[in-house]
Design a protein around this motif. Structure first.
Motif, PDB file in Angstrom:
ATOM      1  N   VAL A   1       3.397  -1.028  -5.300  1.00 51.29           N
ATOM      2  CA  VAL A   1       3.314  -1.261  -6.744  1.00 51.29           C
ATOM      3  C   VAL A   1       4.015  -0.137  -7.481  1.00 51.29           C
ATOM      4  O   VAL A   1       3.786   1.048  -7.209  1.00 51.29           O
ATOM      5  CB  VAL A   1       1.844  -1.356  -7.202  1.00 51.29           C
ATOM      6  N   TYR A   2       4.875  -0.513  -8.403  1.00 48.28           N
ATOM      7  CA  TYR A   2       5.536   0.436  -9.298  1.00 48.28           C
ATOM      8  C   TYR A   2       4.792   0.425 -10.621  1.00 48.28           C
ATOM      9  O   TYR A   2       4.739  -0.605 -11.305  1.00 48.28           O
ATOM     10  CB  TYR A   2       6.999   0.042  -9.484  1.00 48.28           C
ATOM     11  N   VAL A   3       4.190   1.556 -10.993  1.00 51.17           N
ATOM     12  CA  VAL A   3       3.421   1.666 -12.227  1.00 51.17           C
ATOM     13  C   VAL A   3       4.345   2.101 -13.352  1.00 51.17           C
ATOM     14  O   VAL A   3       4.871   3.223 -13.346  1.00 51.17           O
ATOM     15  CB  VAL A   3       2.255   2.657 -12.063  1.00 51.17           C
ATOM     16  N   ALA A   4       4.548   1.213 -14.332  1.00 56.80           N
ATOM     17  CA  ALA A   4       5.527   1.455 -15.387  1.00 56.80           C
ATOM     18  C   ALA A   4       4.914   1.373 -16.780  1.00 56.80           C
ATOM     19  O   ALA A   4       5.602   1.077 -17.755  1.00 56.80           O
ATOM     20  CB  ALA A   4       6.670   0.445 -15.262  1.00 56.80           C
TER      21      ALA A   4
ATOM     22  N   PRO B   1      -0.819   7.507 -20.510  1.00 51.76           N
ATOM     23  CA  PRO B   1      -2.284   7.517 -20.462  1.00 51.76           C
ATOM     24  C   PRO B   1      -2.884   6.417 -19.596  1.00 51.76           C
ATOM     25  O   PRO B   1      -4.048   6.508 -19.210  1.00 51.76           O
ATOM     26  CB  PRO B   1      -2.687   7.344 -21.935  1.00 51.76           C
ATOM     27  N   MET B   2      -2.117   5.383 -19.286  1.00 53.11           N
ATOM     28  CA  MET B   2      -2.614   4.290 -18.453  1.00 53.11           C
ATOM     29  C   MET B   2      -2.330   4.500 -16.972  1.00 53.11           C
ATOM     30  O   MET B   2      -2.810   3.746 -16.127  1.00 53.11           O
ATOM     31  CB  MET B   2      -1.986   2.958 -18.891  1.00 53.11           C
ATOM     32  N   HIS B   3      -1.534   5.518 -16.618  1.00 57.87           N
ATOM     33  CA  HIS B   3      -1.126   5.693 -15.227  1.00 57.87           C
ATOM     34  C   HIS B   3      -2.307   5.855 -14.288  1.00 57.87           C
ATOM     35  O   HIS B   3      -2.343   5.249 -13.210  1.00 57.87           O
ATOM     36  CB  HIS B   3      -0.205   6.910 -15.094  1.00 57.87           C
ATOM     37  N   VAL B   4      -3.270   6.687 -14.662  1.00 56.25           N
ATOM     38  CA  VAL B   4      -4.371   6.951 -13.733  1.00 56.25           C
ATOM     39  C   VAL B   4      -5.174   5.678 -13.471  1.00 56.25           C
ATOM     40  O   VAL B   4      -5.490   5.355 -12.312  1.00 56.25           O
ATOM     41  CB  VAL B   4      -5.267   8.106 -14.243  1.00 56.25           C
ATOM     42  N   GLU B   5      -5.499   4.931 -14.504  1.00 57.42           N
ATOM     43  CA  GLU B   5      -6.265   3.694 -14.327  1.00 57.42           C
ATOM     44  C   GLU B   5      -5.488   2.674 -13.504  1.00 57.42           C
ATOM     45  O   GLU B   5      -6.030   2.056 -12.576  1.00 57.42           O
ATOM     46  CB  GLU B   5      -6.613   3.102 -15.697  1.00 57.42           C
ATOM     47  N   ASN B   6      -4.205   2.501 -13.838  1.00 58.94           N
ATOM     48  CA  ASN B   6      -3.391   1.504 -13.146  1.00 58.94           C
ATOM     49  C   ASN B   6      -3.113   1.897 -11.698  1.00 58.94           C
ATOM     50  O   ASN B   6      -3.132   1.057 -10.798  1.00 58.94           O
ATOM     51  CB  ASN B   6      -2.076   1.298 -13.891  1.00 58.94           C
ATOM     52  N   ALA B   7      -2.848   3.177 -11.468  1.00 60.32           N
ATOM     53  CA  ALA B   7      -2.585   3.644 -10.103  1.00 60.32           C
ATOM     54  C   ALA B   7      -3.822   3.505  -9.231  1.00 60.32           C
ATOM     55  O   ALA B   7      -3.742   3.054  -8.079  1.00 60.32           O
ATOM     56  CB  ALA B   7      -2.100   5.083 -10.123  1.00 60.32           C
ATOM     57  N   LEU B   8      -4.973   3.882  -9.755  1.00 64.25           N
ATOM     58  CA  LEU B   8      -6.205   3.768  -8.976  1.00 64.25           C
ATOM     59  C   LEU B   8      -6.517   2.308  -8.656  1.00 64.25           C
ATOM     60  O   LEU B   8      -7.007   1.997  -7.564  1.00 64.25           O
ATOM     61  CB  LEU B   8      -7.368   4.403  -9.735  1.00 64.25           C
ATOM     62  N   LEU B   9      -6.233   1.416  -9.583  1.00 69.70           N
ATOM     63  CA  LEU B   9      -6.436  -0.012  -9.348  1.00 69.70           C
ATOM     64  C   LEU B   9      -5.620  -0.472  -8.143  1.00 69.70           C
ATOM     65  O   LEU B   9      -6.127  -1.183  -7.255  1.00 69.70           O
ATOM     66  CB  LEU B   9      -6.029  -0.797 -10.601  1.00 69.70           C
TER      67      LEU B   9
ATOM     68  N   HIS C   1       0.613   0.757  -1.685  1.00 65.14           N
ATOM     69  CA  HIS C   1       1.354   1.991  -1.877  1.00 65.14           C
ATOM     70  C   HIS C   1       1.801   2.029  -3.338  1.00 65.14           C
ATOM     71  O   HIS C   1       2.106   0.985  -3.931  1.00 65.14           O
ATOM     72  CB  HIS C   1       2.556   2.037  -0.947  1.00 65.14           C
ATOM     73  N   VAL C   2       1.863   3.237  -3.922  1.00 64.87           N
ATOM     74  CA  VAL C   2       2.074   3.318  -5.371  1.00 64.87           C
ATOM     75  C   VAL C   2       3.163   4.332  -5.726  1.00 64.87           C
ATOM     76  O   VAL C   2       3.091   5.501  -5.342  1.00 64.87           O
ATOM     77  CB  VAL C   2       0.768   3.698  -6.099  1.00 64.87           C
ATOM     78  N   LEU C   3       4.152   3.852  -6.447  1.00 67.86           N
ATOM     79  CA  LEU C   3       5.193   4.688  -7.050  1.00 67.86           C
ATOM     80  C   LEU C   3       4.896   4.728  -8.544  1.00 67.86           C
ATOM     81  O   LEU C   3       4.869   3.682  -9.201  1.00 67.86           O
ATOM     82  CB  LEU C   3       6.577   4.091  -6.794  1.00 67.86           C
ATOM     83  N   ILE C   4       4.653   5.935  -9.078  1.00 71.43           N
ATOM     84  CA  ILE C   4       4.159   6.076 -10.445  1.00 71.43           C
ATOM     85  C   ILE C   4       5.231   6.698 -11.324  1.00 71.43           C
ATOM     86  O   ILE C   4       5.734   7.793 -11.035  1.00 71.43           O
ATOM     87  CB  ILE C   4       2.890   6.943 -10.478  1.00 71.43           C
ATOM     88  N   GLU C   5       5.553   6.015 -12.402  1.00 71.06           N
ATOM     89  CA  GLU C   5       6.571   6.514 -13.316  1.00 71.06           C
ATOM     90  C   GLU C   5       6.214   7.912 -13.808  1.00 71.06           C
ATOM     91  O   GLU C   5       5.043   8.230 -14.017  1.00 71.06           O
ATOM     92  CB  GLU C   5       6.734   5.539 -14.491  1.00 71.06           C
ATOM     93  N   LYS C   6       7.233   8.731 -13.992  1.00 75.52           N
ATOM     94  CA  LYS C   6       6.991  10.077 -14.511  1.00 75.52           C
ATOM     95  C   LYS C   6       6.853  10.008 -16.035  1.00 75.52           C
ATOM     96  O   LYS C   6       7.381   9.078 -16.668  1.00 75.52           O
ATOM     97  CB  LYS C   6       8.096  11.044 -14.067  1.00 75.52           C
ATOM     98  N   ALA C   7       6.121  10.957 -16.603  1.00 72.72           N
ATOM     99  CA  ALA C   7       5.307  11.944 -15.944  1.00 72.72           C
ATOM    100  C   ALA C   7       4.170  11.267 -15.180  1.00 72.72           C
ATOM    101  O   ALA C   7       3.639  10.231 -15.601  1.00 72.72           O
ATOM    102  CB  ALA C   7       4.734  12.938 -16.947  1.00 72.72           C
ATOM    103  N   PHE C   8       3.781  11.869 -14.055  1.00 69.71           N
ATOM    104  CA  PHE C   8       2.828  11.301 -13.116  1.00 69.71           C
ATOM    105  C   PHE C   8       1.563  10.820 -13.820  1.00 69.71           C
ATOM    106  O   PHE C   8       1.076   9.714 -13.576  1.00 69.71           O
ATOM    107  CB  PHE C   8       2.498  12.377 -12.089  1.00 69.71           C
ATOM    108  N   THR C   9       1.035  11.648 -14.701  1.00 73.07           N
ATOM    109  CA  THR C   9      -0.163  11.330 -15.494  1.00 73.07           C
ATOM    110  C   THR C   9      -0.056  12.073 -16.817  1.00 73.07           C
ATOM    111  O   THR C   9       0.990  12.639 -17.150  1.00 73.07           O
ATOM    112  CB  THR C   9      -1.447  11.773 -14.755  1.00 73.07           C
ATOM    113  N   VAL C  10      -1.145  12.125 -17.545  1.00 74.67           N
ATOM    114  CA  VAL C  10      -1.193  12.919 -18.775  1.00 74.67           C
ATOM    115  C   VAL C  10      -1.494  14.380 -18.466  1.00 74.67           C
ATOM    116  O   VAL C  10      -1.008  15.284 -19.141  1.00 74.67           O
ATOM    117  CB  VAL C  10      -2.241  12.339 -19.749  1.00 74.67           C
ATOM    118  N   ASN C  11      -2.302  14.631 -17.431  1.00 74.35           N
ATOM    119  CA  ASN C  11      -2.685  16.012 -17.112  1.00 74.35           C
ATOM    120  C   ASN C  11      -2.946  16.162 -15.622  1.00 74.35           C
ATOM    121  O   ASN C  11      -2.978  15.173 -14.870  1.00 74.35           O
ATOM    122  CB  ASN C  11      -3.912  16.439 -17.931  1.00 74.35           C
ATOM    123  N   ALA C  12      -3.140  17.400 -15.192  1.00 74.81           N
ATOM    124  CA  ALA C  12      -3.326  17.690 -13.775  1.00 74.81           C
ATOM    125  C   ALA C  12      -4.631  17.115 -13.229  1.00 74.81           C
ATOM    126  O   ALA C  12      -4.707  16.743 -12.053  1.00 74.81           O
ATOM    127  CB  ALA C  12      -3.270  19.203 -13.546  1.00 74.81           C
TER     128      ALA C  12
END
Length: 326
Positions: A68-71, A75-83, A90-101
């Motif tokens: 899954v490519y998370v695009a 702010p939605m990256h963490v929720e969508n990636a965890l889903l 397997h997950v490829l997450i658009e940069k920036a990876f998330t909002v924070n560390a």
């Protein structure tokens, strides 16, 4: 390449660019997911009719999707990636990876627990000219690298409701534009030992224009400058004791560069035509990882994404940029 079946989570501009590059280079897009079935069908109609899903839950549940490519916006990256991770994808997450560390660590930990591959989609690292630049540095062609400078200035929408200006959507120059030169500097010089940031805000409260000076191990320095309302040259230089590399515009896309010695003689002119936007190279690496049973890329490991998000957190602390919900 392996026969990985991609699912595209999100149907915005960057999802379109990525999907176009995948299909142009023979990779498989099996499905797309949107918050509405209408949006998914419209996207699918432009890209060979992959299966359209009217929810992200349906996309990650699709048995014909391997990666899954998370695009979606940051702010939605963490929720969508965890889903996707919890669905075994397997997950490829658009940069920036998330909002924070903190969010980045959640994703990395969950991916490890579920045994799936995860990578930040910092596509620039995988481009042919960047591969050659790392080869030259490793061979000592520049001597000791002392300075890296790079800018990323674009004139984007002035609409206060636009994602780039909206703090609710992780707007501002830093996460969209600054991530490029900061990740670039850390890739070549390692983690910063000191960070100094200065910024000017927009009327909506996100960073409009920011400059970051970082000190690195051994006294090397990097200078990153970026803004969302001014079009700039978008070039970069890597300066060493024996030679320098000048990367032409636009330095973070497929482009050319020159290796120039201290007397001003051009030692190498690098050209490698790329017919696409160049986003397929990160997909090639991600598919290689999956086929090899690897869970991280040596070029963009999870540890690097965590460190970069920590750096961005410190920049935001210094410039006073806090996102809602943090």
């Amino acid at each position: 390449m392996s026969d990985i079946r991609w699912g595209i989570l999100g149907t915005g501009w960057i999802a379109s660019q990525f999907t176009s590059d995948l299909l142009a280079t023979g990779l498989r897009v099996s499905a797309v997911g949107s918050r509405s079935l209408e949006g998914a069908r419209e996207f699918a109609g432009r890209f060979g009719e992959p299966t359209a899903h009217g929810s992200y839950e349906d996309l990650v549940a699709d048995a014909d999707v391997d990666a899954v490519y998370v695009a979606t916006p940051h702010p939605m990256h963490v929720e969508n990636a965890l889903l996707a991770i919890r669905a075994g994808k397997h997950v490829l997450i658009e940069k920036a990876f998330t909002v924070n560390a903190r969010e980045a660590q959640l994703i990395v930990d969950e991916a490890a627990a579920h045994g799936v591959a995860v990578m930040e989609a910092m596509w620039t690292r995988f481009l042919p000219h960047m591969v050659r630049i790392r080869e030259l540095i490793a061979a000592g062609a520049l001597g000791e690298v002392r300075t890296i400078s790079a800018d990323h200035n674009q004139r984007l929408s002035a609409d206060p409701a636009h994602r780039i200006n909206n703090p609710e959507l992780g707007g501002g120059a830093l996460l969209d534009l600054g991530i490029y030169p900061i990740s670039f500097a850390i890739d070549l010089l390692g983690l910063p030992t000191r960070i100094l940031a200065s910024s000017s805000p927009t009327a909506t409260g996100v960073d409009r224009q920011t400059a970051v000076i970082m000190e690195h191990e051994g006294g090397a320095q990097s200078v990153s400058q970026f803004a969302l309302d001014t079009a700039g040259p978008n070039v970069a230089s890597i300066i060493g004791t024996e030679a320098r590399i000048d990367i032409d515009a636009v330095w973070f896309t497929p482009t050319t560069f020159r290796l120039i010695d201290s007397a001003g003689t051009v030692l190498e002119r690098y050209e490698h035509p790329v017919v696409s936007r160049g986003m397929e190279y990160q997909a090639f690496e991600f598919e290689r990882m999956i086929a090899a049973g690897e869970r991280e890329s040596p070029l963009m490991p999870a540890s690097a994404s965590l460190a970069i998000m920590g750096t961005l957190d410190e920049v935001r602390r210094q410039i006073g940029l806090v996102y809602p919900g943090e």
